[in-house]
Design a protein around this motif. Sequence first.
Motif, PDB file in Angstrom:
ATOM      1  N   UNK A 171      36.579   2.674   0.267  1.00 48.99           N
ATOM      2  CA  UNK A 171      36.295   3.073  -1.111  1.00 48.99           C
ATOM      3  C   UNK A 171      34.796   3.255  -1.337  1.00 48.99           C
ATOM      4  N   UNK A 172      33.989   2.379  -0.732  1.00 48.97           N
ATOM      5  CA  UNK A 172      32.540   2.511  -0.873  1.00 48.97           C
ATOM      6  C   UNK A 172      32.012   3.730  -0.132  1.00 48.97           C
ATOM      7  N   UNK A 173      32.688   4.152   0.924  1.00 51.89           N
ATOM      8  CA  UNK A 173      32.289   5.387   1.613  1.00 51.89           C
ATOM      9  C   UNK A 173      32.361   6.578   0.663  1.00 51.89           C
ATOM     10  N   UNK A 174      33.356   6.577  -0.211  1.00 53.96           N
ATOM     11  CA  UNK A 174      33.486   7.656  -1.188  1.00 53.96           C
ATOM     12  C   UNK A 174      32.418   7.523  -2.269  1.00 53.96           C
ATOM     13  N   UNK A 175      32.198   6.306  -2.738  1.00 55.42           N
ATOM     14  CA  UNK A 175      31.239   6.095  -3.826  1.00 55.42           C
ATOM     15  C   UNK A 175      29.798   6.311  -3.382  1.00 55.42           C
ATOM     16  N   UNK A 176      29.475   5.897  -2.159  1.00 56.13           N
ATOM     17  CA  UNK A 176      28.100   5.972  -1.642  1.00 56.13           C
ATOM     18  C   UNK A 176      27.872   7.363  -1.049  1.00 56.13           C
ATOM     19  N   UNK A 177      27.599   8.319  -1.904  1.00 52.79           N
ATOM     20  CA  UNK A 177      27.565   9.726  -1.505  1.00 52.79           C
ATOM     21  C   UNK A 177      26.545  10.006  -0.408  1.00 52.79           C
ATOM     22  N   UNK A 178      25.362   9.404  -0.487  1.00 55.33           N
ATOM     23  CA  UNK A 178      24.334   9.692   0.511  1.00 55.33           C
ATOM     24  C   UNK A 178      24.343   8.699   1.671  1.00 55.33           C
ATOM     25  N   UNK A 179      25.295   7.777   1.656  1.00 59.56           N
ATOM     26  CA  UNK A 179      25.472   6.789   2.724  1.00 59.56           C
ATOM     27  C   UNK A 179      24.180   6.035   3.054  1.00 59.56           C
ATOM     28  N   UNK A 180      23.462   5.660   2.007  1.00 49.65           N
ATOM     29  CA  UNK A 180      22.231   4.901   2.219  1.00 49.65           C
ATOM     30  C   UNK A 180      22.462   3.400   2.099  1.00 49.65           C
ATOM     31  N   UNK A 181      23.728   3.006   1.952  1.00 53.07           N
ATOM     32  CA  UNK A 181      24.046   1.588   1.856  1.00 53.07           C
ATOM     33  C   UNK A 181      23.869   1.004   0.476  1.00 53.07           C
ATOM     34  N   UNK A 182      23.616   1.865  -0.524  1.00 57.04           N
ATOM     35  CA  UNK A 182      23.424   1.395  -1.891  1.00 57.04           C
ATOM     36  C   UNK A 182      24.143   2.324  -2.859  1.00 57.04           C
ATOM     37  N   UNK A 183      24.595   1.747  -3.974  1.00 55.05           N
ATOM     38  CA  UNK A 183      25.227   2.529  -5.023  1.00 55.05           C
ATOM     39  C   UNK A 183      24.305   2.611  -6.234  1.00 55.05           C
ATOM     40  N   UNK A 184      24.196   3.805  -6.788  1.00 53.99           N
ATOM     41  CA  UNK A 184      23.476   3.937  -8.048  1.00 53.99           C
ATOM     42  C   UNK A 184      24.335   3.329  -9.156  1.00 53.99           C
ATOM     43  N   UNK A 185      23.739   3.161 -10.326  1.00 52.52           N
ATOM     44  CA  UNK A 185      24.494   2.609 -11.454  1.00 52.52           C
ATOM     45  C   UNK A 185      25.685   3.505 -11.784  1.00 52.52           C
ATOM     46  N   UNK A 186      25.497   4.828 -11.684  1.00 51.99           N
ATOM     47  CA  UNK A 186      26.594   5.757 -11.964  1.00 51.99           C
ATOM     48  C   UNK A 186      27.696   5.628 -10.925  1.00 51.99           C
TER      49      UNK A 186
END
Length: 256
Positions: free
Chosen positions: A177-192
């Motif tokens: 699920x985080x692979x989908x959310x983390x669009x740039x795959x930098x290991x971090x999620x933006x607030x959006x």
Amino acid sequence: MAESRTPAVVPEIARNQEIDATRHPADTALLFRRSAARSPRSSICWNGTSVATERDRSETEMSREKALPSMISDFLDRKLAKRFQAYDVDGNGVIERRDFALAVERMGDAFGRKPDDPELQRVAELNFALWDRLVAQCDANNDGKVSEAEFKEASLSGSLETVDSFEEDYIPLIDAALDIADADRDGKLTATEFTLWAASLLNHSQPEIDEIIRRLDHDDDGLIARDVIFASIREYFFNDSPDSAGSWVVDPSPDR
């Protein structure tokens, strides 16, 4: 089924839990029972053959376990209720397979993924595998649904979530699920990204998500690291302290 793991995301915190004497007495008893649940023994009949695997406990202990849901702390009861609500996506008061399908559908809509998207299909596959395990462990009356009472009873017995099941069922699902959310795959999620992820999979409201972000964005850079998310969810399953990071993930209300 291939397994996607995140390497060494957090230190092991659950295998050797210390019992805190300041805990609510019923929560302390729960930790003892969880430990016992991980150590099954085989009962041997008179001819030496194994007839069953069961926890070594007396009838008195089993009676106490059945009574435990009315004895647990208000916080732990609220924590389990919040987790149940996260699964009950359509809010009809029971957990069904449809809820797991809806969660995947909502995630696809949130991140602009079509149903045939390979990464979304991976999330769906893992999510339905989690449903299969959940219904097998919780559905006491075999009606194909899980009530809140059934969910809490299975959770308190220590059989629903163990260290092994977390590693086998939850880690791959969260990772996918985080692979989908983390669009740039930098290991971090933006607030959006985190907002879309938490709303679709955790079934949180916007005020709850805002509180989680405030708690988990440790350096106030507007980003939440994936390993922080993993650690928080692991803490939810294996740390019953109201002050744990995991508690804020599942029960972020400021007045809790």
